[in-house]
Design an enzyme around this catalytic site. Structure first.
Site, PDB file in Angstrom:
ATOM      1  N   HIS A 178       3.696   4.517  -1.220  1.00 46.72           N
ATOM      2  CA  HIS A 178       2.751   3.876  -2.176  1.00 46.72           C
ATOM      3  C   HIS A 178       1.632   4.541  -2.503  1.00 46.72           C
ATOM      4  CE1 HIS A 178       0.923   0.197  -4.478  1.00 46.72           C
ATOM      5  NE2 HIS A 178       2.097   0.660  -5.037  1.00 46.72           N
ATOM      6  N   LYS A 180      -1.559   7.115  -3.544  1.00 37.85           N
ATOM      7  CA  LYS A 180      -1.720   8.041  -4.647  1.00 37.85           C
ATOM      8  C   LYS A 180      -3.182   8.796  -4.386  1.00 37.85           C
ATOM      9  CE  LYS A 180      -0.449   3.431  -6.776  1.00 37.85           C
ATOM     10  NZ  LYS A 180       0.780   3.498  -6.069  1.00 37.85           N
ATOM     11  N   ASP A 185      -8.759  22.227  -5.178  1.00 39.48           N
ATOM     12  CA  ASP A 185      -9.300  23.115  -4.020  1.00 39.48           C
ATOM     13  C   ASP A 185      -9.997  22.461  -3.230  1.00 39.48           C
ATOM     14  OD1 ASP A 185      -8.689  25.058  -6.048  1.00 39.48           O
ATOM     15  OD2 ASP A 185     -10.690  25.161  -7.056  1.00 39.48           O
ATOM     16  N   HIS A 419      -3.599  -3.852 -12.391  1.00 41.35           N
ATOM     17  CA  HIS A 419      -2.854  -2.998 -11.416  1.00 41.35           C
ATOM     18  C   HIS A 419      -4.166  -2.504 -10.462  1.00 41.35           C
ATOM     19  CE1 HIS A 419      -0.521   0.453 -10.046  1.00 41.35           C
ATOM     20  NE2 HIS A 419       0.465  -0.550 -10.156  1.00 41.35           N
ATOM     21  N   LYS A 421      -6.600  -2.207  -7.327  1.00 40.84           N
ATOM     22  CA  LYS A 421      -6.605  -2.769  -5.850  1.00 40.84           C
ATOM     23  C   LYS A 421      -7.928  -2.436  -5.350  1.00 40.84           C
ATOM     24  CE  LYS A 421      -2.226  -0.851  -6.580  1.00 40.84           C
ATOM     25  NZ  LYS A 421      -1.422  -1.819  -7.341  1.00 40.84           N
ATOM     26  N   ASP A 426     -19.307  -8.792   1.557  1.00 39.06           N
ATOM     27  CA  ASP A 426     -20.873  -8.889   1.559  1.00 39.06           C
ATOM     28  C   ASP A 426     -21.874  -8.107   0.724  1.00 39.06           C
ATOM     29  OD1 ASP A 426     -20.315 -10.769   3.396  1.00 39.06           O
ATOM     30  OD2 ASP A 426     -20.263  -9.245   5.174  1.00 39.06           O
TER      31      ASP A 426
END
Length: 524
Positions: A178, A180, A185, A419, A421, A426
């Site tokens: 999952h 991404k 470079d 979508h 996440k 704190d």
């Protein structure tokens, strides 16, 4: 039994027998190719004499050992940033994604990588194979380019009727990559929640996800490259040619024709023009992008998690994530599209709340969710979370996050699903990445992300919860003196109370109720 009736049933039974035998034959004979001959490669080291190296030199010298981060909440900015980085690449591009759709954005991004390869840039593409249906000819053509190598992660051996793979190999195929990332470079990386497809970048006429990525430069980038190399050279990464075949002599011409057709599409033209005018393009080209210089840590699962081996227990993302962000002492703000804390997670969150930690959680409402089963896994825990004092918000369908300046912590105009996440602890530390707070991310899929020590970015999330989330989401509460739930919809003209999940019909609510009693939480 009447013999005549029995004989009439023979053809049906025979058909079922031969169908089952065919499935077993296909799945039994189909196996993954050997990895012999696969070359181990690693990220090219960052050098100062590149366009990115020269552009970043003074900033990096002024902030040794630090990571510069810039959030990408707006979908067109996130698309434009990738295109600009690909166009600036001089040596290498490494991309790792769970989903890469064959739609407008998918082919525009394929073309950006192809053009870089044509300039001599080395391109490595690592795609999870679960969502590559229909892309085999394209992947074969890309892989045939001398400067592009494509690998498929945890692949499906049967390329046609893909469902057949699950008949005899479900345990392996149920575990997906999952992760991404998009790294250029070895000097700039984009990490976050977005896959590659129209819905993640505000293109086309369909679903649009509210999401969040960050661009990172500096100290964290080599760690992202190390994570990529770990997966690229893992036993689950197969050279694409072994599965989809080698591109023939006309493959490149066919792919270029597809590129031209995508660019000529009126929707693509309009989208590209809009992307060109985003402020981030100007800022990146004029070296005016504002960086927040922070301490940042890359966290990721070991790819051995895919194989469900004992080795996977040696380095999992979630325990490391908990260690780095620390135990919340005062606040926890959490945004996740799929929130399935399970029994143990619910008890842990409730315990924190009882110890005085103020918690706010934003997830999808049933009307905005794209997976009813996941919503069922969350819905069964709402009452316990609310009784512990945790505040729950559920994003409205078409919430319109980020439609105005000042609403830019995450989202898109006319967002129709969440979508992103991310969470903040704190008001000092922030996580951005691919990890959903669900059982699948914790136990089955591999994940990655950045833990960022930044009071400024964490405060932006707090401000979002303070000012915008109450307008863009329903707050879920317990009806006074009852175990029943209510959904509070706040508008500029006042509050409206819903006694049923708003924006849904009886059938969708019935499905969730049925799914919530099934023993499937571990799959979610």
């Amino acid at each position: 039994m009447d013999i005549s009736i029995h004989r009439k049933r023979v053809p049906v039974n025979a058909f079922r027998f031969f169908a089952a035998a065919a499935v077993l034959l296909v799945t039994g004979c189909a196996s993954l190719p050997p990895l012999e001959g696969r070359t181990v490669t690693t990220a090219l080291s960052a050098v100062p004499d590149t366009r990115l190296g020269r552009a970043l030199a003074s900033e990096l010298a002024a902030h040794p050992g630090r990571t510069g981060v810039h959030p990408l909440p707006r979908p067109r900015d996130a698309f434009a940033a990738r295109v600009v980085l690909a166009a600036a690449a001089d040596r290498s591009i490494d991309v790792q994604y769970y989903i890469w759709h064959g739609d407008q954005v998918g082919y525009l991004m394929f073309e950006a990588l192809w053009e870089a390869a044509e300039r001599g840039v080395r391109v490595r593409m690592l795609l999870d194979d679960m969502n590559t249906a229909g892309l085999d000819p394209t992947l074969a053509a890309l892989d045939a380019h001398p400067n592009i190598e494509v690998r498929l992660y945890n692949p499906l051996a049967v390329r046609g009727a893909r469902w057949l793979n699950f008949v005899g190999d479900f345990a392996r195929l149920n575990r997906r990559m999952h992760n991404k990332s998009f790294t250029v470079d070895n000097q700039a990386s984009i990490v976050g929640g977005r896959n590659i497809g129209n819905e993640y970048f505000g293109a086309g006429d369909g679903l649009v996800f509210a999401d969040l990525d960050v661009i990172a430069v500096g100290a964290a980038v080599p760690a992202v490259s190390d994570e990529f190399d770990l997966y690229w050279n893992s036993p689950s990464a197969y050279p694409a040619a072994k599965l989809v075949g080698a591109g023939d002599a006309g493959a490149a011409d066919g792919l270029k024709a597809q590129f031209a057709a995508t660019r000529a599409d009126p929707g693509s033209l309009a989208y590209m023009e809009a992307a060109k005018t985003t402020p981030i393009v100007r800022d990146m080209l004029d070296r005016g992008l504002a960086w927040e210089w922070v301490t940042a840590h890359v966290v990721n699962d070991d790819p051995a998690k895919t194989l469900d081996t004992e080795a996977r227990k040696d380095f999992l993302l979630f325990p490391e994530l908990v260690r780095l962000v620390g135990q919340p002492e005062s606040t926890l703000d959490l945004i996740t599209p799929y929130f399935v804390p399970g029994k143990e997670g619910t008890e842990a969150l409730a315990d924190l709340a009882r110890r005085g930690v103020a918690m706010r959680i934003l997830t999808n409402s049933l009307g905005a969710s794209d997976v009813s089963a996941v919503h069922a896994g969350y819905a069964k825990r709402r009452e316990a979370l609310l009784r512990a004092g945790i505040r729950l918000y559920e994003l409205k369908p078409d919430a319109g996050l980020d439609s105005q300046e000042g609403r830019a912590t995450l989202g898109s105009s006319a967002a129709s699903g969440l979508h992103a996440k991310t969470f903040a602890v704190d008001r000092r530390r922030l996580f951005v990445g691919s990890f959903n707070f669900d059982q699948r991310s914790a136990n089955l899929n591999t994940e990655m992300g950045l833990v960022i020590e930044s009071a400024a970015l964490a405060q932006r999330m707090a401000d979002l919860f303070d000012k915008q989330v109450p307008l863009d989401a329903y707050e879920v509460r317990l009806r006074p003196g009852s175990d029943d739930l209510q959904w509070i919809e706040r508008t500029h003209s006042g509050e409206r109370v819903h006694d049923e999940e708003p924006g849904t019909g009886w059938w969708s609510r019935f499905k969730v109720n049925v799914l919530s009693v099934l023993p499937i939480e571990w799959l979610l």
